[in-house]
Design an enzyme around this catalytic site. Sequence first.
Site: not given
Ligand code: GAR
Length: 209
Positions: A87, A105, A137, A140-141
């Site tokens: 979110r 990320h 921050t 985003l990212d």
């Molecule tokens: C991870 O790869 C994380 O980097 C990504 O979601 C995945 C969660 O995996 N996050 C994003 O894309 C945030 N923008 P998990 O639920 O197995 O930890």
Amino acid sequence: MIKIAVLVSGSGSNLQALIDANLSGQIVGVISNKPEAYALQRAQRAGIATAVIEHKQYPNRESFDAVMHQQLLDWDVDLVILAGFMRILSAGFVQSWQGKMINIHPSLLPHYKGMHTHQRVLRTGDAYHGCTVHYVTAELDAGQALAQGLLRVATHDNESSLAERVHALEHLIYPQVAEWICNGTLVHTPQGVLYRGQPLTEPVQFAKL
Ligand code: GAR
């Protein structure tokens, strides 16, 4: 001891890596915006308090974030770790937790902000890919990068093999950064981020080439 909350939306493999790392801080609670997130079961198995705060039940981002904020205050949290929390957070919430909230990320930021990072890396034909731990921050990212895990894209890689390889790197670097924050190796100050007492000028690199 630093009190940590982990925010999740999905499988929670990064949460599991944080639990398994036996950090010198304590994970006091896990918040999910999705009741079906497998991460909740991982938390419960580890005896960690959970809260489900469903974004769909709130009229806007600010009211959803206000409930999360109150839960974090109730748990007396010092550090918020976003681990697959899908979110976008409101500017006010981010401001409240500035310097106390980190995210992971799946790309080498500033490249490939947003979604579908593995697919985009493959389409572009990049030689390298990886993941980034950064402060959150309002943009985003885009917060300061603290650590990056780097891998070389192989000719036989596809989206799912890349996702798996990036996940393995995430499980290595996220608990490490969390531990640095817990034990004071990495400190956020008004003047900037200090790592081992020195200004952090670029993210700490981990490579699995
Ligand atoms: C991870 O790869 C994380 O980097 C990504 O979601 C995945 C969660 O995996 N996050 C994003 O894309 C945030 N923008 P998990 O639920 O197995 O930890």
